[in-house]
Design a protein around this motif. Structure first.
Motif, short mmCIF file in Angstrom:
data_model
loop_
_atom_site.label_atom_id
_atom_site.label_comp_id
_atom_site.label_asym_id
_atom_site.label_seq_id
_atom_site.Cartn_x
_atom_site.Cartn_y
_atom_site.Cartn_z
N SER A 117 97.62 -13.38 51.81
CA SER A 117 96.45 -14.01 52.40
C SER A 117 96.11 -15.26 51.60
N LEU A 118 95.25 -16.10 52.12
CA LEU A 118 94.86 -17.30 51.38
C LEU A 118 94.18 -16.95 50.06
N PRO A 119 93.23 -15.98 50.02
CA PRO A 119 92.64 -15.64 48.72
C PRO A 119 93.67 -15.12 47.72
N MET A 120 94.67 -14.41 48.22
CA MET A 120 95.72 -13.89 47.34
C MET A 120 96.54 -15.03 46.76
N THR A 164 90.33 -13.50 42.85
CA THR A 164 89.66 -13.64 44.14
C THR A 164 89.52 -12.24 44.72
N GLU A 165 88.97 -12.17 45.94
CA GLU A 165 88.80 -10.85 46.56
C GLU A 165 90.11 -10.14 46.82
N HIS A 166 91.23 -10.87 46.83
CA HIS A 166 92.53 -10.24 47.07
C HIS A 166 93.48 -10.34 45.88
N LEU A 167 92.98 -10.77 44.72
CA LEU A 167 93.82 -10.88 43.53
C LEU A 167 92.96 -10.64 42.30
N ALA A 200 93.06 -14.30 56.75
CA ALA A 200 91.88 -13.95 55.95
C ALA A 200 91.61 -15.02 54.90
N GLY A 201 90.32 -15.27 54.66
CA GLY A 201 89.95 -16.18 53.58
C GLY A 201 90.05 -17.65 53.95
N GLU A 202 89.62 -17.99 55.16
CA GLU A 202 89.72 -19.38 55.61
C GLU A 202 88.94 -20.33 54.70
N ARG A 242 91.66 -25.63 49.39
CA ARG A 242 92.56 -25.62 48.24
C ARG A 242 93.99 -25.97 48.68
N LEU A 243 94.39 -25.48 49.83
CA LEU A 243 95.72 -25.80 50.35
C LEU A 243 95.81 -27.26 50.77
N LYS A 244 94.72 -27.77 51.32
CA LYS A 244 94.72 -29.18 51.71
C LYS A 244 94.82 -30.08 50.48
#
Length: 266
Positions: free
Chosen positions: A30-33, A4-7, A77-79, A84-86
């Motif tokens: 962050s969520l993307p991470m 992702t943008e953070h991983l 970040a990355g709302e 995916r969390l839901k």
């Protein structure tokens, strides 16, 4: 490969390299991470050509833990990853290695800060390399928080309890040399070389029989809290089948023929 943008996810031979990539925030979670990490661990598990994993951070930092600005109400970040969390409310714990243990060896390569959630994730790795200027610590109590990523359980099992309690209750930073002295990390190397050192360890692992490596890792964790007699019985159950594999025969044959073995995970 995912990411992702953070991983970021990269291959180095038979090693999958997962890199936390939010250097402007010292790789705060962050969520993307978290989504990228979760998917990266699963990718490594599913791909038999991956024999080891190196876990590191970009920009001279490993991870500074939770994004406290977001926690204070400024938005995570990355709302767009929220669905995916839901869909899997346990995703963040799997990403942080609290509720997931990869079957492949995980080697941490730490530069700069590895604190709070960074130190918590570190406890889910198998082998740890730190640069000279790396710093560690569980700062949660200083913020009135609880290190809920597993540290009150794991840390006392990985280092002496007196050191675990000091780290947990004071929230003070630890240097790489201190971390090595108490057994939290295994290697301290010059700044800028942690990733190279981790990749060297990974390459040694990659040259070994993958079925044997995975069985050994599984046995170590499986027997950690058993009595000695139960642990020895479990070890036999894990170990004997390895001797019946084609890889075991290839290892013996290669030794006799004085050549490197060619393991096929069979």
């Amino acid at each position: 490969m995912g990411g992702t943008e953070h991983l970021t996810v990269q291959r180095e031979g038979a090693t999958l390299v997962l890199t936390l990539n939010r250097p402007e925030a010292r790789n705060a979670l962050s969520l993307p991470m978290l989504v990228g990490l979760h998917d990266g661990w699963l990718e490594a598990d599913a791909d038999d050509s991956v024999r080891s994993i190196v876990f590191t951070g970009a920009g001279g930092s490993f991870c500074s833990g939770m994004d406290l600005k977001a926690l204070a109400g400024n938005g995570m970040a990355g709302e767009e990853y929220r669905d995916r969390l839901k869909a899997d409310p346990d995703l963040h714990w799997k990403a942080m290695l609290r509720h997931h243990r990869p079957r492949k060896p995980v080697i941490a390569a730490v530069e700069g800060p590895c604190v709070a959630g960074g130190t918590e994730m570190l406890q889910g790795t198998d082998i740890r390399v730190a640069a000279e200027s790396a710093t560690f610590g569980l700062f949660e109590v200083r913020r009135g928080l609880f290190p809920i990523g597993g540290s009150t359980v794991r840390l006392q099992r990985q280092i002496p309890r007196t050191h675990a309690l000091e780290m947990l209750l004071t929230g003070r930073p630890y240097s790489a040399r201190e971390a090595a002295a108490i057994g939290l990390v295994g290697h301290v190397v010059p700044d800028g070389t942690a990733l190279d050192a981790a990749l060297e360890i990974a390459e040694r692992i990659n040259s070994c029989g993958p079925l044997a490596v995975e069985a050994v890792k599984a046995s170590v964790y499986e027997t950690a809290e058993m009595t000695e007699s139960d642990g020895l019985a479990a070890e036999l159950a894990r170990g004997w089948p390895v001797f019946d594999t084609a890889d075991a025969k290839e290892g013996a044959r290669a030794f006799a023929e004085k050549r490197p073995p060619v393991f096929k995970r069979a």
